[in-house]
Design a protein around this motif. Structure first.
Motif, PDB file in Angstrom:
ATOM      1  N   VAL A 126       0.813  -1.209   0.000  1.00  9.16           N
ATOM      2  CA  VAL A 126       0.000   0.000   0.000  1.00  9.16           C
ATOM      3  C   VAL A 126       0.850   1.263   0.000  1.00  9.16           C
ATOM      4  O   VAL A 126       0.378   2.350  -0.312  1.00  9.16           O
ATOM      5  N   ASP A 127       2.131   1.139   0.383  1.00  7.60           N
ATOM      6  CA  ASP A 127       3.017   2.296   0.408  1.00  7.60           C
ATOM      7  C   ASP A 127       3.471   2.607  -1.002  1.00  7.60           C
ATOM      8  O   ASP A 127       4.289   1.895  -1.587  1.00  7.60           O
ATOM      9  N   ARG A 128       2.940   3.685  -1.555  1.00  9.42           N
ATOM     10  CA  ARG A 128       3.226   4.035  -2.930  1.00  9.42           C
ATOM     11  C   ARG A 128       4.225   5.172  -3.052  1.00  9.42           C
ATOM     12  O   ARG A 128       4.564   5.576  -4.155  1.00  9.42           O
ATOM     13  N   SER A 129       4.697   5.683  -1.924  1.00 11.74           N
ATOM     14  CA  SER A 129       5.654   6.777  -1.948  1.00 11.74           C
ATOM     15  C   SER A 129       6.260   6.965  -0.570  1.00 11.74           C
ATOM     16  O   SER A 129       5.582   6.794   0.438  1.00 11.74           O
ATOM     17  N   PHE A 130       7.547   7.320  -0.530  1.00 12.63           N
ATOM     18  CA  PHE A 130       8.175   7.714   0.726  1.00 12.63           C
ATOM     19  C   PHE A 130       7.760   9.133   1.122  1.00 12.63           C
ATOM     20  O   PHE A 130       7.932   9.528   2.274  1.00 12.63           O
ATOM     21  N   ILE A 131       7.241   9.902   0.179  1.00 13.26           N
ATOM     22  CA  ILE A 131       6.901  11.300   0.443  1.00 13.26           C
ATOM     23  C   ILE A 131       5.479  11.426   0.962  1.00 13.26           C
ATOM     24  O   ILE A 131       5.230  12.002   2.024  1.00 13.26           O
ATOM     25  N   VAL A 132       4.503  10.901   0.224  1.00 13.00           N
ATOM     26  CA  VAL A 132       3.106  10.980   0.647  1.00 13.00           C
ATOM     27  C   VAL A 132       2.298   9.913  -0.087  1.00 13.00           C
ATOM     28  O   VAL A 132       2.495   9.685  -1.280  1.00 13.00           O
ATOM     29  N   ASN A 133       1.422   9.230   0.643  1.00 16.05           N
ATOM     30  CA  ASN A 133       0.471   8.308   0.026  1.00 16.05           C
ATOM     31  C   ASN A 133      -0.790   9.068  -0.342  1.00 16.05           C
ATOM     32  O   ASN A 133      -1.323   9.826   0.463  1.00 16.05           O
ATOM     33  N   LEU A 134      -1.257   8.848  -1.556  1.00 16.94           N
ATOM     34  CA  LEU A 134      -2.477   9.491  -2.024  1.00 16.94           C
ATOM     35  C   LEU A 134      -3.480   8.414  -2.419  1.00 16.94           C
ATOM     36  O   LEU A 134      -3.094   7.324  -2.845  1.00 16.94           O
ATOM     37  N   PRO A 135      -4.766   8.681  -2.291  1.00 17.10           N
ATOM     38  CA  PRO A 135      -5.785   7.667  -2.604  1.00 17.10           C
ATOM     39  C   PRO A 135      -5.724   7.218  -4.056  1.00 17.10           C
ATOM     40  O   PRO A 135      -5.516   8.029  -4.966  1.00 17.10           O
ATOM     41  N   LEU A 136      -5.916   5.912  -4.265  1.00 13.89           N
ATOM     42  CA  LEU A 136      -5.975   5.390  -5.630  1.00 13.89           C
ATOM     43  C   LEU A 136      -7.289   5.780  -6.305  1.00 13.89           C
ATOM     44  O   LEU A 136      -7.350   5.958  -7.512  1.00 13.89           O
ATOM     45  N   HIS A 137      -8.358   5.902  -5.499  1.00 17.27           N
ATOM     46  CA  HIS A 137      -9.673   6.227  -6.042  1.00 17.27           C
ATOM     47  C   HIS A 137     -10.024   7.660  -5.652  1.00 17.27           C
ATOM     48  O   HIS A 137     -10.636   7.905  -4.610  1.00 17.27           O
ATOM     49  N   ALA A 138      -9.639   8.599  -6.488  1.00 17.20           N
ATOM     50  CA  ALA A 138      -9.797  10.015  -6.158  1.00 17.20           C
ATOM     51  C   ALA A 138     -11.259  10.411  -5.974  1.00 17.20           C
ATOM     52  O   ALA A 138     -11.572  11.337  -5.220  1.00 17.20           O
ATOM     53  N   GLU A 139     -12.169   9.673  -6.632  1.00 20.40           N
ATOM     54  CA  GLU A 139     -13.583  10.048  -6.553  1.00 20.40           C
ATOM     55  C   GLU A 139     -14.156   9.836  -5.154  1.00 20.40           C
ATOM     56  O   GLU A 139     -15.212  10.370  -4.821  1.00 20.40           O
ATOM     57  N   GLN A 140     -13.478   9.066  -4.310  1.00 20.05           N
ATOM     58  CA  GLN A 140     -13.984   8.792  -2.969  1.00 20.05           C
ATOM     59  C   GLN A 140     -13.518   9.808  -1.932  1.00 20.05           C
ATOM     60  O   GLN A 140     -13.991   9.791  -0.797  1.00 20.05           O
ATOM     61  N   ILE A 141     -12.580  10.686  -2.311  1.00 23.18           N
ATOM     62  CA  ILE A 141     -11.996  11.607  -1.339  1.00 23.18           C
ATOM     63  C   ILE A 141     -13.054  12.507  -0.718  1.00 23.18           C
ATOM     64  O   ILE A 141     -13.059  12.748   0.490  1.00 23.18           O
TER      65      ILE A 141
END
Length: 277
Positions: A70-85
């Motif tokens: 689930v860790d997609r970045s050392f800087i910041v994780n962002l949602p895969l499904h932007a429509e749910q934000i």
């Protein structure tokens, strides 16, 4: 973040400590690689290839490896499904600033409840890369900060679709052993959270087998660990370290620990919903 190759210097501020590291992100044939190299003691190099993370301590040559799909970045994780934000967060434009001598748009990410932390994200207006991230406690104080002090863009990249396919395949591998068929159950999830993966792993120090369920709302991750209590009394109660809160309880012969960068109320809410079949 997924399609550009870039490098720079990043400052991590967390738990009252400041860590400055060289950072490099590259993409080749749809596979991401991130590398952090410390500039101060303890000297170490941390590498992420897709969801596989390794840390090499240079002074002792000790190498620690783990899987965090689930860790997609050392800087910041962002949602895969932007429509749910928008269901759990309010996003708002909060001005502009210069970060690492680059114009950045500030985006405020404000939760609609007290189950998660507020954030601010400084986005480079030229490349859309995150240049700075801040996480705020319920009292408004900064819990964590990640900041580029310099950033350079390299001249190569790949397609976002290729990267997405690689990530989806990697996540799928960790859903083979489903939580529903395990010895545990989670009655309900906090609003906006969903199960991401369930795996069996081993602790680096003791080689004890631990079952790990991870749930996430895209920004905030919560890990639930299950392990045999053995002959030990077990650990119970809550602990906090900067933005990370944890709560432990014993159920029969099972030690359960819930941990994540969310308020303690959320951690306890999850811990009280966990049960052993």
């Amino acid at each position: 973040m997924k399609t550009l190759s870039y490098h720079g210097t990043v400052v991590f501020m967390k738990n009252g400590q400041i860590d400055t590291m060289k950072y490099q992100h590259s993409v080749e044939k749809g596979i991401e690689t991130e590398r952090l190299i410390s500039l101060n003691t303890p000297l170490r190099e941390i590498t992420r290839n897709s969801g596989e993370i390794s840390c090499l301590y240079k002074e002792t040559s000790q190498k620690v490896e783990s899987d965090h799909p689930v860790d997609r970045s050392f800087i910041v994780n962002l949602p895969l499904h932007a429509e749910q934000i928008s269901e759990q967060y309010l996003l708002a434009v909060a001005g502009q600033e210069m970060i690492a001598m680059r114009p950045a748009q500030i985006i405020a990410i404000l939760p609609k409840d007290n189950l998660r932390y507020a954030r601010k994200l400084w986005v480079d207006t030229a490349t859309s890369l995150p240049l700075k991230v801040e996480v705020y406690g319920l009292d408004g104080n900064v819990l964590e900060q990640v900041l580029f002090t310099e950033l350079a863009i390299d001249d190569n990249g790949t397609s976002s679709q290729a990267q997405q396919n690689v990530l989806s395949q990697h996540l799928h591998e960790f859903k083979v052993e489903t939580f529903g068929n395990s010895a545990y159950q989670l009655e309900s999830l906090p609003a906006g959270f969903e199960k991401i993966f369930f795996i069996r792993t081993s602790m680096q120090q003791s080689n004890k087998q631990v079952d790990h369920l991870l749930i996430s709302d895209g920004f905030s991750n919560i890990s639930i660990y299950f392990e045999a209590k053995g002959n030990n009394k077990g650990i119970e109660g809550q602990r906090s370290l900067g933005p990370v809160n944890s709560y432990s309880r014993v159920m029969g012969d099972v030690q359960i620990t819930v941990m994540g960068e969310v308020p303690m109320e959320t951690i306890q809410l999850v811990a009280n919903k966990v049960d052993v079949r």
